[in-house]
Design a protein around this motif. Structure first.
Motif, PDB file in Angstrom:
ATOM      1  N   GLN A  82       8.898   8.210  -2.484  1.00 41.71           N
ATOM      2  CA  GLN A  82       8.353   9.324  -3.253  1.00 41.71           C
ATOM      3  C   GLN A  82       7.690   8.741  -4.481  1.00 41.71           C
ATOM      4  OE1 GLN A  82      11.584  12.113  -4.010  1.00 41.71           O
ATOM      5  NE2 GLN A  82      10.658  13.385  -2.426  1.00 41.71           N
ATOM      6  N   GLY A  83       6.582   9.323  -4.877  1.00 46.33           N
ATOM      7  CA  GLY A  83       5.891   8.754  -6.021  1.00 46.33           C
ATOM      8  C   GLY A  83       5.087   9.758  -6.804  1.00 46.33           C
ATOM      9  N   HIS A  84       4.546   9.230  -7.877  1.00 49.05           N
ATOM     10  CA  HIS A  84       3.728  10.027  -8.782  1.00 49.05           C
ATOM     11  C   HIS A  84       2.534   9.186  -9.168  1.00 49.05           C
ATOM     12  CE1 HIS A  84       3.082  13.127 -11.877  1.00 49.05           C
ATOM     13  NE2 HIS A  84       2.648  12.127 -12.628  1.00 49.05           N
ATOM     14  N   GLY A  85       1.364   9.761  -9.114  1.00 48.62           N
ATOM     15  CA  GLY A  85       0.148   9.007  -9.421  1.00 48.62           C
ATOM     16  C   GLY A  85      -0.257   9.148 -10.867  1.00 48.62           C
ATOM     17  N   ALA A  86      -1.560   9.061 -11.098  1.00 46.22           N
ATOM     18  CA  ALA A  86      -2.072   9.061 -12.463  1.00 46.22           C
ATOM     19  C   ALA A  86      -2.376  10.463 -12.970  1.00 46.22           C
ATOM     20  CB  ALA A  86      -3.323   8.193 -12.535  1.00 46.22           C
ATOM     21  N   GLU A  87      -1.994  11.477 -12.180  1.00 44.16           N
ATOM     22  CA  GLU A  87      -2.285  12.844 -12.592  1.00 44.16           C
ATOM     23  C   GLU A  87      -1.587  13.182 -13.905  1.00 44.16           C
ATOM     24  OE1 GLU A  87      -1.800  12.112  -9.347  1.00 44.16           O
ATOM     25  OE2 GLU A  87       0.330  12.418  -8.972  1.00 44.16           O
ATOM     26  N   SER A  88      -2.245  13.975 -14.747  1.00 41.61           N
ATOM     27  CA  SER A  88      -1.674  14.272 -16.057  1.00 41.61           C
ATOM     28  C   SER A  88      -0.476  15.195 -15.907  1.00 41.61           C
ATOM     29  CB  SER A  88      -2.718  14.912 -16.961  1.00 41.61           C
ATOM     30  OG  SER A  88      -3.239  16.055 -16.328  1.00 41.61           O
ATOM     31  N   ILE A 140      -7.624  13.675  -4.141  1.00 37.75           N
ATOM     32  CA  ILE A 140      -6.679  12.994  -5.023  1.00 37.75           C
ATOM     33  C   ILE A 140      -5.355  12.795  -4.281  1.00 37.75           C
ATOM     34  CG2 ILE A 140      -7.697  13.758  -7.204  1.00 37.75           C
ATOM     35  CD1 ILE A 140      -5.366  15.794  -7.369  1.00 37.75           C
ATOM     36  N   GLY A 141      -4.700  11.667  -4.580  1.00 35.56           N
ATOM     37  CA  GLY A 141      -3.425  11.370  -3.934  1.00 35.56           C
ATOM     38  C   GLY A 141      -3.533  10.480  -2.704  1.00 35.56           C
ATOM     39  N   ASP A 142      -4.693   9.865  -2.476  1.00 35.56           N
ATOM     40  CA  ASP A 142      -4.862   8.983  -1.310  1.00 35.56           C
ATOM     41  C   ASP A 142      -4.011   7.724  -1.402  1.00 35.56           C
ATOM     42  OD1 ASP A 142      -6.509  10.518   0.226  1.00 35.56           O
ATOM     43  OD2 ASP A 142      -8.359   9.438  -0.261  1.00 35.56           O
ATOM     44  N   GLY A 143      -3.633   7.347  -2.625  1.00 31.15           N
ATOM     45  CA  GLY A 143      -2.729   6.204  -2.755  1.00 31.15           C
ATOM     46  C   GLY A 143      -3.330   5.010  -3.451  1.00 31.15           C
ATOM     47  N   LYS A 144      -2.601   3.907  -3.369  1.00 30.97           N
ATOM     48  CA  LYS A 144      -2.973   2.689  -4.101  1.00 30.97           C
ATOM     49  C   LYS A 144      -2.660   1.472  -3.252  1.00 30.97           C
ATOM     50  CE  LYS A 144      -3.779   3.721  -8.655  1.00 30.97           C
ATOM     51  NZ  LYS A 144      -2.837   4.593  -9.369  1.00 30.97           N
ATOM     52  N   ILE A 145      -3.358   0.402  -3.537  1.00 33.24           N
ATOM     53  CA  ILE A 145      -3.069  -0.882  -2.889  1.00 33.24           C
ATOM     54  C   ILE A 145      -2.850  -1.913  -3.992  1.00 33.24           C
ATOM     55  CG2 ILE A 145      -3.891  -2.677  -1.329  1.00 33.24           C
ATOM     56  CD1 ILE A 145      -5.752  -0.599  -0.052  1.00 33.24           C
ATOM     57  N   ALA A 156       0.849  -1.193   0.000  1.00 37.48           N
ATOM     58  CA  ALA A 156       0.000   0.000   0.000  1.00 37.48           C
ATOM     59  C   ALA A 156       0.879   1.235   0.000  1.00 37.48           C
ATOM     60  CB  ALA A 156      -0.910   0.011   1.222  1.00 37.48           C
ATOM     61  N   ILE A 157       0.561   2.155  -0.910  1.00 36.23           N
ATOM     62  CA  ILE A 157       1.237   3.454  -0.935  1.00 36.23           C
ATOM     63  C   ILE A 157       0.239   4.453  -0.367  1.00 36.23           C
ATOM     64  CG2 ILE A 157       2.511   5.109  -2.353  1.00 36.23           C
ATOM     65  CD1 ILE A 157       3.654   2.312  -2.668  1.00 36.23           C
ATOM     66  N   ILE A 158       0.586   5.028   0.784  1.00 35.68           N
ATOM     67  CA  ILE A 158      -0.389   5.875   1.482  1.00 35.68           C
ATOM     68  C   ILE A 158       0.209   7.236   1.834  1.00 35.68           C
ATOM     69  CG2 ILE A 158      -1.632   3.880   2.420  1.00 35.68           C
ATOM     70  CD1 ILE A 158      -0.238   4.461   5.127  1.00 35.68           C
TER      71      ILE A 158
HETATM   72  N1  LIG Z   1       0.442   2.655 -11.112  1.00 34.22           N
HETATM   73  C1  LIG Z   1       1.215   2.879 -10.048  1.00 34.22           C
HETATM   74  N2  LIG Z   1       2.320   2.117  -9.860  1.00 34.22           N
HETATM   75  C2  LIG Z   1       3.116   2.321  -8.789  1.00 34.22           C
HETATM   76  N3  LIG Z   1       2.896   3.241  -7.865  1.00 34.22           N
HETATM   77  C3  LIG Z   1       1.802   4.019  -8.012  1.00 34.22           C
HETATM   78  C4  LIG Z   1       0.912   3.875  -9.112  1.00 34.22           C
HETATM   79  N4  LIG Z   1      -0.067   4.784  -8.981  1.00 34.22           N
HETATM   80  C5  LIG Z   1       0.185   5.443  -7.850  1.00 34.22           C
HETATM   81  N5  LIG Z   1       1.311   4.995  -7.272  1.00 34.22           N
HETATM   82  C6  LIG Z   1       1.912   5.448  -6.029  1.00 34.22           C
HETATM   83  O1  LIG Z   1       0.863   5.897  -5.188  1.00 34.22           O
HETATM   84  C7  LIG Z   1       1.036   7.273  -4.865  1.00 34.22           C
HETATM   85  C8  LIG Z   1      -0.291   7.930  -4.783  1.00 34.22           C
HETATM   86  O2  LIG Z   1      -0.945   7.779  -6.003  1.00 34.22           O
HETATM   87  P1  LIG Z   1      -2.315   8.558  -6.259  1.00 34.22           P
HETATM   88  O3  LIG Z   1      -3.156   8.410  -5.042  1.00 34.22           O
HETATM   89  O4  LIG Z   1      -2.008   9.929  -6.717  1.00 34.22           O
HETATM   90  O5  LIG Z   1      -2.918   7.653  -7.429  1.00 34.22           O
HETATM   91  P2  LIG Z   1      -3.928   8.144  -8.545  1.00 34.22           P
HETATM   92  O6  LIG Z   1      -4.183   6.959  -9.407  1.00 34.22           O
HETATM   93  O7  LIG Z   1      -3.396   9.376  -9.192  1.00 34.22           O
HETATM   94  O8  LIG Z   1      -5.262   8.426  -7.747  1.00 34.22           O
HETATM   95  P3  LIG Z   1      -5.920   9.867  -7.415  1.00 34.22           P
HETATM   96  O9  LIG Z   1      -6.723  10.228  -8.614  1.00 34.22           O
HETATM   97  O10 LIG Z   1      -6.735   9.620  -6.203  1.00 34.22           O
HETATM   98  O11 LIG Z   1      -4.786  10.823  -7.153  1.00 34.22           O
HETATM   99  C9  LIG Z   1       1.943   7.812  -5.953  1.00 34.22           C
HETATM  100  O12 LIG Z   1       2.667   8.934  -5.513  1.00 34.22           O
HETATM  101  C10 LIG Z   1       2.840   6.630  -6.207  1.00 34.22           C
HETATM  102  O13 LIG Z   1       3.832   6.536  -5.195  1.00 34.22           O
END
Ligand SMILES: Nc1ncnc2c1ncn2[C@@H]1O[C@H](COP(=O)(O)OP(=O)(O)OP(=O)(O)O)[C@@H](O)[C@H]1O
Ligand SMILES: [Mg+2]
Length: 123
Positions: free
Chosen positions: A34-40, A86-91, A6-8
């Motif tokens: 440190q990470g990056h989500g699906a944001e454009s 946005i940015g709550d994370g992923k499991i 879980a990335i939280i």
């Molecule tokens: N596809 C992915 N693979 C690996 N890590 C990811 C992925 N998507 C998100 N993460 C990790 O989870 C963190 C949080 O992602 P985030 O919650 O922004 O996802 P999101 O899909 O953009 O959802 P939201 O629209 O809620 O922002 C990222 O900073 C990254 O570390």
């Protein structure tokens, strides 16, 4: 057996740990990441450098569980880590081939399940 990753949000760690404890989930690894989500992507200029991806501080939780613990683990994280923004994370839930407890040599199901604490643990 599965590995729940879980990335939280860092500020949600305490709440998530309490929720996992209540779900009787014990063994885990926690790493600041440190990470990056699906944001454009937006190309911006940051201190003279063109940056394409903004990185956010997150915490990575890794929890090895037996199959019947997957649902309670995921539910606990979903409930405790959510803000709704946005940015709550992923499991991610990954299959696990083997688990070994080094101290005892136990394997798989026996190794992934917490050992009941005994008096000798405190001697
Ligand atoms: N596809 C992915 N693979 C690996 N890590 C990811 C992925 N998507 C998100 N993460 C990790 O989870 C963190 C949080 O992602 P985030 O919650 O922004 O996802 P999101 O899909 O953009 O959802 P939201 O629209 O809620 O922002 C990222 O900073 C990254 O570390
Ligand atoms: Mg995002």
């Amino acid at each position: 057996m599965k590995l729940v990753i879980a990335i939280i949000r860092p500020e949600k760690v305490s709440e998530v740990l309490v929720a996992l404890y209540r779900a009787e989930v014990r063994g885990m690894t926690l790493t600041p990441v440190q990470g990056h989500g699906a944001e454009s992507e937006q190309v911006e200029t940051y201190r003279g450098t063109r940056v394409k991806m903004e990185l956010h501080d997150k915490v990575r939780l890794e929890i090895g569980v037996s199959d019947h613990f997957v649902e309670p683990t995921v539910k606990a994280i979903l409930a405790a880590a959510k803000t709704g923004e946005i940015g709550d994370g992923k499991i991610f839930v990954l299959p696990v081939e083997n688990v070994y407890r080094i101290r005892t040599g136990e394997r798989d199901q026996e190794a992934v399940t917490p050992v009941a604490a005994t008096a000798s643990d405190f001697e």
